[in-house]
Design a protein around this motif. Structure first.
Motif, short mmCIF file in Angstrom:
data_model
loop_
_atom_site.label_atom_id
_atom_site.label_comp_id
_atom_site.label_asym_id
_atom_site.label_seq_id
_atom_site.Cartn_x
_atom_site.Cartn_y
_atom_site.Cartn_z
N ALA A 70 0.83 -1.21 0.00
CA ALA A 70 0.00 0.00 0.00
C ALA A 70 0.86 1.25 0.00
CB ALA A 70 -0.93 0.00 1.21
N LEU A 71 1.93 1.25 0.81
CA LEU A 71 2.83 2.41 0.84
C LEU A 71 3.53 2.62 -0.50
CD1 LEU A 71 4.37 1.99 4.40
CD2 LEU A 71 2.74 3.73 3.65
N MET A 72 3.95 1.52 -1.13
CA MET A 72 4.61 1.64 -2.43
C MET A 72 3.65 2.15 -3.50
SD MET A 72 6.97 -1.75 -2.62
CE MET A 72 8.46 -1.90 -1.66
N THR A 73 2.42 1.67 -3.46
CA THR A 73 1.42 2.13 -4.43
C THR A 73 1.09 3.60 -4.21
OG1 THR A 73 0.49 -0.09 -4.52
CG2 THR A 73 -0.89 1.69 -5.34
N LEU A 74 0.94 3.98 -2.96
CA LEU A 74 0.67 5.38 -2.63
C LEU A 74 1.85 6.26 -3.04
CD1 LEU A 74 -1.69 6.82 -1.17
CD2 LEU A 74 -0.25 6.86 0.84
N GLY A 75 3.06 5.79 -2.75
CA GLY A 75 4.25 6.55 -3.12
C GLY A 75 4.39 6.72 -4.61
N ARG A 76 4.03 5.69 -5.36
CA ARG A 76 4.11 5.78 -6.82
C ARG A 76 3.19 6.87 -7.37
NH1 ARG A 76 1.76 0.81 -9.05
NH2 ARG A 76 -0.14 2.00 -8.82
N ASP A 77 2.04 7.02 -6.72
CA ASP A 77 1.07 8.01 -7.19
C ASP A 77 1.32 9.42 -6.65
OD1 ASP A 77 -0.17 5.93 -8.52
OD2 ASP A 77 -1.63 5.58 -6.92
N TRP A 82 12.06 9.69 -8.45
CA TRP A 82 13.26 9.40 -7.65
C TRP A 82 12.90 9.11 -6.19
CZ3 TRP A 82 14.56 12.19 -3.40
CH2 TRP A 82 13.96 13.46 -3.25
N ALA A 83 11.94 9.86 -5.65
CA ALA A 83 11.53 9.65 -4.25
C ALA A 83 10.77 8.33 -4.10
CB ALA A 83 10.68 10.82 -3.77
N SER A 84 9.96 7.99 -5.09
CA SER A 84 9.23 6.73 -5.06
C SER A 84 10.20 5.55 -5.11
CB SER A 84 8.27 6.67 -6.25
OG SER A 84 7.62 5.43 -6.30
N LEU A 85 11.21 5.63 -5.97
CA LEU A 85 12.20 4.56 -6.05
C LEU A 85 13.00 4.44 -4.76
CD1 LEU A 85 13.48 5.02 -9.70
CD2 LEU A 85 11.99 3.23 -8.83
N ALA A 87 11.96 5.34 -1.73
CA ALA A 87 11.06 4.80 -0.71
C ALA A 87 10.86 3.29 -0.90
CB ALA A 87 9.71 5.52 -0.76
N ASN A 88 10.68 2.86 -2.14
CA ASN A 88 10.52 1.43 -2.42
C ASN A 88 11.76 0.65 -2.00
OD1 ASN A 88 8.07 2.09 -3.47
ND2 ASN A 88 8.60 1.64 -5.59
N THR A 89 12.93 1.19 -2.31
CA THR A 89 14.18 0.51 -1.94
C THR A 89 14.30 0.40 -0.43
OG1 THR A 89 15.23 1.34 -3.95
CG2 THR A 89 16.69 0.60 -2.18
N LEU A 90 13.97 1.47 0.29
CA LEU A 90 14.04 1.44 1.75
C LEU A 90 13.03 0.46 2.35
CD1 LEU A 90 14.57 5.23 2.50
CD2 LEU A 90 16.27 3.39 2.62
N LEU A 91 11.85 0.40 1.77
CA LEU A 91 10.84 -0.54 2.27
C LEU A 91 11.27 -1.99 2.03
CD1 LEU A 91 7.56 1.29 1.23
CD2 LEU A 91 8.37 0.86 3.55
N ILE A 92 11.82 -2.26 0.86
CA ILE A 92 12.31 -3.62 0.58
C ILE A 92 13.47 -3.97 1.50
CG2 ILE A 92 13.44 -5.07 -1.15
CD1 ILE A 92 11.66 -3.64 -3.24
#
Length: 122
Positions: A70-77, A82-85, A87-92
């Motif tokens: 959900a956080l990755m999907t929200l971040g993508r939108d 660059w911030a979405s990538l 955030a995704n990297t940090l979450l993974i």
């Protein structure tokens, strides 16, 4: 038998929803079919061959995965690319870190960490 019932669910979802939603419905149909087979296997298996699965730990992983998705999907939108990538990297990395910390035995983890530490020259 359970796989057959899962297959029936898969076909039913595909017949009903694929004409309208396309390949996405096929993916959800596969998920529903496998979920059906898994749940039937679990409950019947528990009746005849009870196994104490770590259900709380499993539920935590499912909840954590759904939260991160959900956080990755929200971040993508909501974020720039660059911030979405980032955030995704940090979450993974947080997910992998949790798995390593929680589920990797210490007798395996310690030698791996020793190899990562820089060696001091004598």
């Amino acid at each position: 038998m359970f796989s057959g019932l899962g297959c029936v669910v898969l076909f039913a979802v595909n017949i009903v929803f694929v004409p309208r939603y396309g390949y996405v419905a096929c993916a959800w149909g596969g998920f529903a079919g496998y979920l059906t087979a898994m749940l039937l296997s679990y409950f019947v298996g528990q009746k005849y061959y009870p196994i104490r699965y770590p259900l709380k730990s499993m539920a935590f992983y499912v909840a954590m995965t759904l939260l991160f998705f959900a956080l990755m999907t929200l971040g993508r939108d909501q974020l720039p690319l660059w911030a979405s990538l980032l955030a995704n990297t940090l979450l993974i990395a947080a997910f992998v870190g949790h798995v390593v910390y929680r589920d990797l035995p210490q007798n395996i983890l310690e030698p791996m960490l020793r190899r990562l530490r820089p060696r001091q020259r004598q």
